[in-house]
Design a protein around this motif. Structure first.
Motif, PDB file in Angstrom:
ATOM      1  N   LEU A  98     -52.017-106.317 -35.167  1.00 41.07           N
ATOM      2  CA  LEU A  98     -52.793-105.755 -36.255  1.00 41.07           C
ATOM      3  C   LEU A  98     -52.713-106.550 -37.541  1.00 41.07           C
ATOM      4  O   LEU A  98     -53.365-106.191 -38.530  1.00 41.07           O
ATOM      5  CB  LEU A  98     -52.354-104.314 -36.518  1.00 41.07           C
ATOM      6  N   GLY A  99     -51.938-107.631 -37.569  1.00 40.52           N
ATOM      7  CA  GLY A  99     -51.890-108.489 -38.748  1.00 40.52           C
ATOM      8  C   GLY A  99     -50.955-107.965 -39.816  1.00 40.52           C
ATOM      9  O   GLY A  99     -50.197-107.017 -39.618  1.00 40.52           O
ATOM     10  N   THR A 100     -51.061-108.588 -40.992  1.00 41.50           N
ATOM     11  CA  THR A 100     -50.127-108.290 -42.091  1.00 41.50           C
ATOM     12  C   THR A 100     -50.750-107.429 -43.190  1.00 41.50           C
ATOM     13  O   THR A 100     -50.049-107.023 -44.116  1.00 41.50           O
ATOM     14  CB  THR A 100     -49.637-109.602 -42.713  1.00 41.50           C
ATOM     15  N   VAL A 101     -52.049-107.183 -43.114  1.00 40.51           N
ATOM     16  CA  VAL A 101     -52.731-106.415 -44.168  1.00 40.51           C
ATOM     17  C   VAL A 101     -52.818-104.958 -43.736  1.00 40.51           C
ATOM     18  O   VAL A 101     -53.426-104.636 -42.707  1.00 40.51           O
ATOM     19  CB  VAL A 101     -54.139-106.974 -44.447  1.00 40.51           C
ATOM     20  N   ALA A 102     -52.212-104.084 -44.525  1.00 42.56           N
ATOM     21  CA  ALA A 102     -52.219-102.654 -44.212  1.00 42.56           C
ATOM     22  C   ALA A 102     -53.533-102.017 -44.657  1.00 42.56           C
ATOM     23  O   ALA A 102     -54.137-102.449 -45.635  1.00 42.56           O
ATOM     24  CB  ALA A 102     -51.047-101.963 -44.904  1.00 42.56           C
ATOM     25  N   PRO A 103     -53.994-101.003 -43.942  1.00 37.92           N
ATOM     26  CA  PRO A 103     -55.189-100.270 -44.398  1.00 37.92           C
ATOM     27  C   PRO A 103     -54.889 -99.506 -45.683  1.00 37.92           C
ATOM     28  O   PRO A 103     -53.738 -99.182 -45.981  1.00 37.92           O
ATOM     29  CB  PRO A 103     -55.495 -99.331 -43.234  1.00 37.92           C
ATOM     30  N   GLN A 104     -55.947 -99.197 -46.428  1.00 39.09           N
ATOM     31  CA  GLN A 104     -55.814 -98.455 -47.680  1.00 39.09           C
ATOM     32  C   GLN A 104     -56.506 -97.103 -47.532  1.00 39.09           C
ATOM     33  O   GLN A 104     -57.680 -97.032 -47.157  1.00 39.09           O
ATOM     34  CB  GLN A 104     -56.453 -99.233 -48.834  1.00 39.09           C
ATOM     35  N   PHE A 105     -55.757 -96.039 -47.826  1.00 42.04           N
ATOM     36  CA  PHE A 105     -56.340 -94.700 -47.844  1.00 42.04           C
ATOM     37  C   PHE A 105     -56.843 -94.437 -49.261  1.00 42.04           C
ATOM     38  O   PHE A 105     -56.064 -94.370 -50.212  1.00 42.04           O
ATOM     39  CB  PHE A 105     -55.320 -93.658 -47.424  1.00 42.04           C
ATOM     40  N   THR A 106     -58.171 -94.316 -49.401  1.00 38.09           N
ATOM     41  CA  THR A 106     -58.784 -94.237 -50.721  1.00 38.09           C
ATOM     42  C   THR A 106     -59.025 -92.808 -51.192  1.00 38.09           C
ATOM     43  O   THR A 106     -59.471 -92.604 -52.318  1.00 38.09           O
ATOM     44  CB  THR A 106     -60.124 -94.998 -50.727  1.00 38.09           C
ATOM     45  N   GLY A 107     -58.761 -91.821 -50.351  1.00 37.91           N
ATOM     46  CA  GLY A 107     -58.946 -90.448 -50.797  1.00 37.91           C
ATOM     47  C   GLY A 107     -58.645 -89.440 -49.716  1.00 37.91           C
ATOM     48  O   GLY A 107     -58.690 -89.753 -48.522  1.00 37.91           O
ATOM     49  N   VAL A 108     -58.333 -88.226 -50.115  1.00 35.14           N
ATOM     50  CA  VAL A 108     -58.070 -87.130 -49.191  1.00 35.14           C
ATOM     51  C   VAL A 108     -58.728 -85.872 -49.741  1.00 35.14           C
ATOM     52  O   VAL A 108     -58.790 -85.664 -50.963  1.00 35.14           O
ATOM     53  CB  VAL A 108     -56.554 -86.905 -48.987  1.00 35.14           C
ATOM     54  N   SER A 109     -59.254 -85.052 -48.859  1.00 36.08           N
ATOM     55  CA  SER A 109     -59.871 -83.792 -49.282  1.00 36.08           C
ATOM     56  C   SER A 109     -59.608 -82.736 -48.219  1.00 36.08           C
ATOM     57  O   SER A 109     -59.457 -83.043 -47.028  1.00 36.08           O
ATOM     58  CB  SER A 109     -61.380 -83.954 -49.508  1.00 36.08           C
ATOM     59  N   ILE A 110     -59.573 -81.485 -48.645  1.00 32.86           N
ATOM     60  CA  ILE A 110     -59.412 -80.342 -47.762  1.00 32.86           C
ATOM     61  C   ILE A 110     -60.776 -79.676 -47.605  1.00 32.86           C
ATOM     62  O   ILE A 110     -61.449 -79.383 -48.597  1.00 32.86           O
ATOM     63  CB  ILE A 110     -58.384 -79.332 -48.308  1.00 32.86           C
ATOM     64  N   ILE A 111     -61.197 -79.464 -46.358  1.00 33.43           N
ATOM     65  CA  ILE A 111     -62.509 -78.907 -46.067  1.00 33.43           C
ATOM     66  C   ILE A 111     -62.368 -77.415 -45.801  1.00 33.43           C
ATOM     67  O   ILE A 111     -61.597 -76.998 -44.937  1.00 33.43           O
ATOM     68  CB  ILE A 111     -63.161 -79.603 -44.843  1.00 33.43           C
ATOM     69  N   GLU A 112     -63.140 -76.624 -46.550  1.00 35.19           N
ATOM     70  CA  GLU A 112     -63.173 -75.177 -46.346  1.00 35.19           C
ATOM     71  C   GLU A 112     -64.366 -74.859 -45.441  1.00 35.19           C
ATOM     72  O   GLU A 112     -65.512 -74.791 -45.891  1.00 35.19           O
ATOM     73  CB  GLU A 112     -63.313 -74.445 -47.683  1.00 35.19           C
ATOM     74  N   ASP A 113     -64.101 -74.707 -44.138  1.00 34.50           N
ATOM     75  CA  ASP A 113     -65.183 -74.466 -43.179  1.00 34.50           C
ATOM     76  C   ASP A 113     -65.192 -73.054 -42.614  1.00 34.50           C
ATOM     77  O   ASP A 113     -65.937 -72.747 -41.681  1.00 34.50           O
ATOM     78  CB  ASP A 113     -65.114 -75.477 -42.027  1.00 34.50           C
ATOM     79  N   GLY A 114     -64.346 -72.181 -43.153  1.00 34.87           N
ATOM     80  CA  GLY A 114     -64.339 -70.790 -42.724  1.00 34.87           C
ATOM     81  C   GLY A 114     -63.620 -70.525 -41.421  1.00 34.87           C
ATOM     82  O   GLY A 114     -63.603 -69.386 -40.935  1.00 34.87           O
ATOM     83  N   THR A 115     -63.009 -71.542 -40.822  1.00 37.20           N
ATOM     84  CA  THR A 115     -62.286 -71.360 -39.564  1.00 37.20           C
ATOM     85  C   THR A 115     -60.812 -71.107 -39.844  1.00 37.20           C
ATOM     86  O   THR A 115     -60.304 -71.375 -40.942  1.00 37.20           O
ATOM     87  CB  THR A 115     -62.445 -72.595 -38.667  1.00 37.20           C
TER      88      THR A 115
END
Length: 564
Positions: free
Chosen positions: A119-136
């Motif tokens: 996978l190489g030396t460059v790590a992926p970047q997580f640019t955001g997180v959100s919580i989804i309110e889907d009624g379940t």
């Protein structure tokens, strides 16, 4: 005396200047204070406050209100542990991905395996997180990830000609949103029974293929075959609504698995004002329609040669697995023969915008790219008739010829879920029963309004020609001389043998002594009149600057079954 008077005047003038200066400074200070207060108020504004102040139409297309929170802390820790994650994940990915690639291996290849995967030396970047309110009952989380990595991936490919090629996959660029679902919630640690993960949205997936020590173009079609294989494997194995389920606690999690929830019936009616892509003549358009971009699920219409206003009247059926997030995509291409087809335009529609069990007639504007919405060029429009029927939906249509057999809305309007055919067991012999919607269509041409002038005197002598497309049966009204708002009130009856696939074409012509001039037309499917029984409406004329046609349509049904 004059000195004293001058001194007094000077003092008064000086005091006046001081007062003016002080008041000016106080006013400027108040303005600065008010401005600072206003800026501070803007700094405290939330997204909801901004939406209350300005409605969405006032924002430019590049303004996006993101609900995702930043994950800087996670990226910092991921960079530290990435060398260990890369080494551990490489073998796991290799073991799980190889069987998937083998499943989608092109016919021209004898075998396909990984000879190297890191996978190489460059790590992926997580640019955001959100919580989804889907009624379940559960927790749904979405993580946006971006990865412009430097992995080392080499595929060992062998063809049936005995040629072995090491193909390197390089310059990988990926941006997407992963969805994690923690469900069901339980009263036992870790408080959820299973985890589902899926690629919710694939924004970008770019890569290059290169034969090590050679040229991949030496084998025609190899590059396209491998690229399609990789994209199909990603689409069908992990892209939403497909999901992978990881049980955490013992239990039955079959309700989390991917299942069909309904059927989408699509009638591709026509397109108009398509962009001409040919230097000589006109484009030869055809349509590609899909819900999931898999080769075995994408539908293709026939090609209409040399036509910028094609009429297809073709019907397609799609399986829906998640009506809340899936959408229908249509792309119109110009057929270039042996060369690659050129895209004219594309459009999409959310399945959630359709009312279950109700036919929706829509005109969709074609754009160059579905991801870029700043396209103001007119590329044409496409007309669709759509019907979404969830599984198990009840309906009230009855077959008048068989008392104990109900006819679904799908059978009555478009087709049954089994391509318009139902298997009927008769002893050991199984026959197909095909639904034929037969009847008499009565069309009353009431009047026209605001027709475009066709004569030198600014008038026209209009008449209307009615054509049933499938049977090519014709009728026409009388000529109304010197009128741009003619009134006919004439009724015509057509015997329709197959209402599912026939169309009514209504053309308006100007009558001349030595010929006739075209004034416009409208094309109607029989879906609405079959559903409603009869209706009266006003239709704009295509191909005309101005003009509308007032019609009354009535359907006298005579549905039959033909056993084959």
């Amino acid at each position: 005396m004059g000195f004293v008077v001058g001194l007094v005047i000077g003092v008064i003038f000086g005091l006046g200047l001081v007062v003016v200066f002080v008041r000016s400074e106080n006013a400027r200070s108040k303005q600065r204070s008010d401005l600072a207060t206003t800026i501070a108020s803007f700094a405290r504004m939330t997204v909801e406050d901004s939406r209350k102040l300005l409605s969405p139409e006032y924002y430019p297309s590049w303004v996006v209100f993101s609900q995702r929170q930043k994950l800087t802390w996670l990226n910092l820790h991921l960079e530290k542990i990435w060398p260990y994650v890369s080494e551990a994940a490489s073998e796991l990915i290799k073991a799980n991905v190889e069987p998937i690639l083998e499943q989608y291996r092109p016919m021209i290849l004898a075998s396909l395996t990984f000879s190297k995967l890191t996978l190489g030396t460059v790590a992926p970047q997580f640019t955001g997180v959100s919580i989804i309110e889907d009624g379940t009952e559960g927790i749904t989380m979405e993580l946006e990830m971006q990865w412009d990595g430097n992995p080392s991936i080499i595929l060992d490919i062998k063809t049936y000609l005995g040629v072995a090629l090491p193909v390197q996959v390089k310059n990988i660029g990926f941006t997407g949103v992963f969805r994690l679902i923690f469900r069901p919630l339980v009263d036992e640690l870790p408080c959820f029974g299973a985890v589902c993960f899926s690629l919710r949205q694939k924004k970008k997936l770019d890569f290059k293929l290169k034969v090590i020590g050679g040229d991949i173009s030496t084998i025609p079609g190899l590059y396209d075959a491998i690229e399609s294989m990789i994209r199909d494997a990603v689409e069908d194995s992990i892209t939403w609504p497909v999901r992978k389920i990881i049980p955490i606690l013992p239990g039955d999690y079959s309700d989390l698995e991917l299942k069909p929830v309904g059927t989408l019936e699509v009638k591709l009616v026509q397109a108009k004002e398509l962009t001409n892509k040919d230097m000589i003549g006109k484009s030869d358009p055809y349509a590609v329609i899909y819900v999931r971009p898999l080769r075995d699920r994408m539908k293709k219409s026939r090609t209409i040669n040399n036509q910028l206003n094609p009429v297809w009247n073709e019907h397609f059926e799609f399986v829906i697995e998640d009506a809340s997030t899936q959408h229908l995509v249509i792309k119109i291409y110009d057929d270039e023969g042996v060369q690659s087809s050129e895209l004219i335009g594309c459009a999409q529609l959310q399945i959630s915008d359709l009312e279950p069990g109700k036919v929706k007639d829509v005109w969709l504007k074609l754009v160059k790219d579905l991801e870029i919405q700043r396209d103001n060029k007119n590329r044409g429009q496409v007309q669709l008739e759509l019907l979404y029927v969830p599984n198990g939906m009840e309906n009230g249509f009855a077959n008048p010829f068989v008392q104990n057999f109900s006819m679904t809305s799908l059978e009555k309007v478009l087709k049954s879920g089994n391509e318009g055919k139902e298997l009927v067991e008769n002893g050991s012999e199984i026959k197909r029963r095909e639904v034929i919607v037969r009847g008499v269509l009565s069309v009353t041409v009431i009047s026209a309004e605001e027709l475009a002038p066709a004569d030198l005197m600014g008038k026209a002598d209009p008449y209307v020609v009615l054509i049933m497309k499938k049977t090519e049966s014709k009728n026409k009204t009388r000529v109304m001389n010197d009128s741009l708002n003619p009134v006919w009130n004439q009724t015509f009856d057509f015997v329709v043998e197959d209402g599912l696939h026939d169309m009514l074409i209504i053309e308006v012509w100007d009558h001349d002594t030595f010929g006739k001039d075209y004034m416009g037309r409208c094309i109607l499917t029989l879906t609405r009149v079959i559903l409603e029984g009869e209706y009266k409406d006003t239709f704009p004329l295509d191909g005309a600057k101005t003009g509308t046609l007032n019609l009354h349509l009535k359907w006298n049904p005579q549905p039959i079954y033909r056993v084959t």
